[in-house]
Design a protein around this motif. Structure first.
Motif, mmCIF file in Angstrom:
data_model
loop_
_atom_site.group_PDB
_atom_site.id
_atom_site.type_symbol
_atom_site.label_atom_id
_atom_site.label_comp_id
_atom_site.label_asym_id
_atom_site.label_seq_id
_atom_site.Cartn_x
_atom_site.Cartn_y
_atom_site.Cartn_z
ATOM 1 N N LYS A 138 41.579 43.504 32.067
ATOM 2 C CA LYS A 138 42.218 44.669 32.683
ATOM 3 C C LYS A 138 43.070 44.235 33.873
ATOM 4 O O LYS A 138 44.190 44.718 34.079
ATOM 5 C CB LYS A 138 41.159 45.678 33.152
ATOM 6 N N ALA A 139 42.529 43.314 34.667
ATOM 7 C CA ALA A 139 43.222 42.890 35.878
ATOM 8 C C ALA A 139 44.445 42.037 35.575
ATOM 9 O O ALA A 139 45.441 42.076 36.320
ATOM 10 C CB ALA A 139 42.256 42.122 36.787
ATOM 11 N N GLN A 140 44.407 41.261 34.496
ATOM 12 C CA GLN A 140 45.562 40.428 34.137
ATOM 13 C C GLN A 140 46.787 41.281 33.827
ATOM 14 O O GLN A 140 47.905 40.954 34.244
ATOM 15 C CB GLN A 140 45.209 39.534 32.943
ATOM 16 N N ALA A 149 44.044 42.728 42.335
ATOM 17 C CA ALA A 149 44.029 42.355 40.915
ATOM 18 C C ALA A 149 43.669 40.873 40.768
ATOM 19 O O ALA A 149 42.908 40.484 39.869
ATOM 20 C CB ALA A 149 45.385 42.647 40.282
ATOM 21 N N ALA A 150 44.220 40.044 41.671
ATOM 22 C CA ALA A 150 43.892 38.614 41.638
ATOM 23 C C ALA A 150 42.398 38.392 41.875
ATOM 24 O O ALA A 150 41.783 37.529 41.238
ATOM 25 C CB ALA A 150 44.712 37.873 42.693
ATOM 26 N N SER A 182 35.242 44.684 43.241
ATOM 27 C CA SER A 182 35.031 46.131 43.308
ATOM 28 C C SER A 182 36.287 46.905 43.669
ATOM 29 O O SER A 182 36.433 48.066 43.290
ATOM 30 C CB SER A 182 33.928 46.444 44.321
ATOM 31 N N TYR A 183 37.209 46.292 44.392
ATOM 32 C CA TYR A 183 38.423 46.987 44.822
ATOM 33 C C TYR A 183 39.252 47.425 43.613
ATOM 34 O O TYR A 183 39.585 48.601 43.466
ATOM 35 C CB TYR A 183 39.278 46.077 45.701
ATOM 36 N N PHE A 184 39.613 46.465 42.794
ATOM 37 C CA PHE A 184 40.453 46.769 41.635
ATOM 38 C C PHE A 184 39.743 47.704 40.673
ATOM 39 O O PHE A 184 40.331 48.681 40.181
ATOM 40 C CB PHE A 184 40.834 45.465 40.913
ATOM 41 N N TYR A 185 38.469 47.443 40.409
ATOM 42 C CA TYR A 185 37.768 48.271 39.425
ATOM 43 C C TYR A 185 37.584 49.697 39.934
ATOM 44 O O TYR A 185 37.780 50.668 39.189
ATOM 45 C CB TYR A 185 36.411 47.659 39.088
#
Length: 593
Positions: free
Chosen positions: A281-283, A484-485, A535-538
């Motif tokens: 998801k983050a990529q 995201a990174a 936790s930030y991105f999710y």
């Protein structure tokens, strides 16, 4: 690692300490169901106070200012038994409770007890506990010795210090207790030692902590402390020598935790998907955010007459506009006033009645917590105390003893998104709103998860981004790229899929963090708090998904301020419970309007 106490402390220290007291705004009457829920919460809070009085005092519980954490013999067994006993009481209360909201709160507290015991059992089974005693003592003393703490409470710091050092009758020096707990665990052949880099970092910081505590005693004129301070310095030097002789030879060079322990870390911060799925998801997000930055950077270059247009080069140019230490607070204060104007004009969220506070951290604070952060207000018995946005000015915790300065937060273009995240409408607003509106302790203390807290703060950045200057928008995107990174690099590092060196290259050459900030980030992924940075991105992703779902369901009836206020009113529930409340309460109510 005393994992159960660590789990308790994580919720309290992730956002740090209570802040300044002012006259409290008028508060609405507490609903009966919250009063009953909070009464049940006392069962578990009593355990907090008994085993971690420093954290209990920070939370707002009275009677714990002089207490110190329990690290005596059999602490894990005693703490585990206390949690299980408290859980049994909560289960019994639930069986006779008729109110659905109170039952949900009891379920939250019961689940928190289960997770705490699970975490302790895993840590005790798998790793040797190394305690950064210098950091623990500094944080315990700083909790009482700061401007925002009532002067009548500050004298308890000396009592605490005498107990830490064993100068008070009935107390053993905490350094000796830490040695004993390490030696007991290290005797077990199946457990792994602490990560070598973590131990070296802790030892490198010891001088900062001792110096920081001495400065606090001087600043607040705490008399009669000479013997205790001298004893502390001697004990910490002895502890450092012992750690070099005993702990380092038992430490491991591979930072990775056992897979089940890393998975437990993710569960503790609120992740409910596999790390591999999170990486995928983050990529995608990482790629799309960089594309946005590539589009925006030439516009800024044209506006400012720059000859470079690549986002990396534009960021380098903007970072040259560094603020002096004296300019930092005034610059951020100016920005928060502009952001509050945006919040009101665009009807983003209801602003708290309390003004926001901010300050620059000391060197010792920065060693203990290198990144800018928000010191949370007491959630219990709050009399008008406010959260404080704390800015850090460097990274004095390098293992070679050389301070390395950040350029990430001390230039004007960065002030917008950092203020939105740590201040308003981010962390400070979220916690101030919960205090002012009244949210049950189950939904703040026991439901605490980083996915909710950090997800809201990143969402807050996105809410204000469209109204910021172009350079502010670029750094809002850079901050989102960093998150995201994190969701890529933290799991990959802990799954053995990337090296720390390559992760550092990504952070410095693509995300464009300073070497000091990149070091702090990699330290965070590998030993400071493995898993937490995901936790930030999710959290942001889950909240944006819920926002989109709600907009589609309500159409023209969607009200952004009403939605955001409702989300905050749910406290710190995990994403699925927030979504459930939006679907079953918020959407039906809005449809009737």
């Amino acid at each position: 690692m005393l994992s159960l106490r660590h789990c308790i402390a994580t919720a309290l220290l992730a956002l740090s300490l209570p802040a300044a007291a002012v006259k409290a705004p008028a508060q609405p009457a507490t609903p009966t169901w919250i009063e009953r829920s909070n009464g049940y919460a006392q069962i578990m809070l009593k355990v907090f106070g008994e085993f971690g009085p420093e954290g209990a005092a920070q939370l707002g519980l009275t009677g714990y200012d002089e207490g110190i954490f329990d690290n005596r013999a059999d602490v894990n067994a005693r703490l585990r038994a206390a949690i299980i006993k408290a859980k049994a009481e909560l289960v019994a209360k639930r069986s006779s409770e008729s109110d659905a909201q109170v039952r949900q709160d009891l379920d939250i507290m019961i689940a928190a007890a289960d997770l705490a015991v699970e975490s302790q059992d895993l840590n005790e089974k798998l790793v040797v506990p190394f305690t950064d005693i210098g950091q623990g003592i500094f944080q315990g003393e700083f909790a009482l010795l700061q401007d925002e703490v009532a002067p009548k409470r500050r004298g308890a710091a000396l009592v605490r210090l005498k107990r830490y050092t064993g100068l008070e009758s009935g107390y053993t020096p905490v350094t000796e207790l830490a040695k004993a707990r390490f030696n007991e665990a290290a005797a077990k052949s199946q457990v792994i030692g602490p990560f070598k880099g973590e131990v070296e970092q802790a030892l490198a910081n010891t001088g900062q902590y001792v110096d920081g505590i001495r400065k606090l005693y001087t600043k607040y004129k705490i008399g009669g402390a000479d013997k205790a301070l001298a004893t502390l310095e001697t004990q910490l030097k002895d502890y450092e020598a012992w750690a070099r002789a005993t702990v380092l030879p038992r430490s491991r060079t591979d930072f990775r935790l056992p897979a089940e322990l890393y998975a437990n870390n993710l569960k503790n911060v609120g992740l409910d998907i596999a790390p591999e799925a999170l990486v995928h998801k983050a990529q995608l997000a990482y790629s799309e955010i960089r594309n946005e930055m590539r589009t925006l950077a030439p516009l800024i270059a044209k506006q400012r007459g720059l000859t470079v247009t690549d986002y990396r080069d534009v960021i380098r140019e903007l970072k040259k506009e560094q603020l002096t230490r004296e300019q930092v607070e005034p610059a951020y204060a100016e920005v928060i006033s502009k952001i509050e104007e945006i919040i009101r004009r665009e009807r983003i969220v209801t602003l708290p009645q309390r003004a926001m506070l901010m300050r620059v951290a000391s060197d010792a604070e920065t060693a203990a917590q290198p990144a800018p952060h928000m010191d949370a207000p007491p959630l219990i018995g709050n009399h008008g105390e406010r959260g404080t946005f704390v800015l850090t000015a460097g990274n004095p915790s390098s293992t070679d003893g050389k301070a390395a300065g950040y350029d990430d937060f001390s230039h004007r273009a960065s002030t917008w998104t950092l203020t939105a995240h740590e201040g308003r409408p981010g962390h400070e607003l979220q916690f101030s709103a919960m205090v002012e509106r009244g949210v049950s302790l189950a939904r703040t203390v026991f439901a605490f998860n980083s996915v909710n807290v950090e997800g809201w703060a990143l969402y807050a950045e996105a809410e204000t981004k469209p109204y910021e200057p172009l350079e502010g928008q670029l750094f809002a995107l850079q901050a989102r790229l960093q998150r995201a990174a994190r969701a890529i690099l933290d799991p990959m590092l802990n799954l053995g899929q990337i090296t720390p060196e390559r992760a550092t290259e990504v952070l410095t050459q693509e995300v464009m963090l300073s070497p000091a900030m990149a070091k702090q980030e990699v330290d965070r992924y590998t030993f400071r708090a493995p898993g937490q940075a995901t936790s930030y991105f999710y959290g942001y992703t889950r909240l944006m998904e819920l926002r989109t779902e709600t907009e589609i369901a309500l159409g023209k009836k969607f009200d952004r301020m009403a939605f955001n206020d409702f989300v905050i009113s749910q406290g710190l529930l995990p994403p699925e419970l927030v979504a459930q409340a939006v679907r079953t309460e918020f959407v039906p109510a809005q449809m009737k309007k």
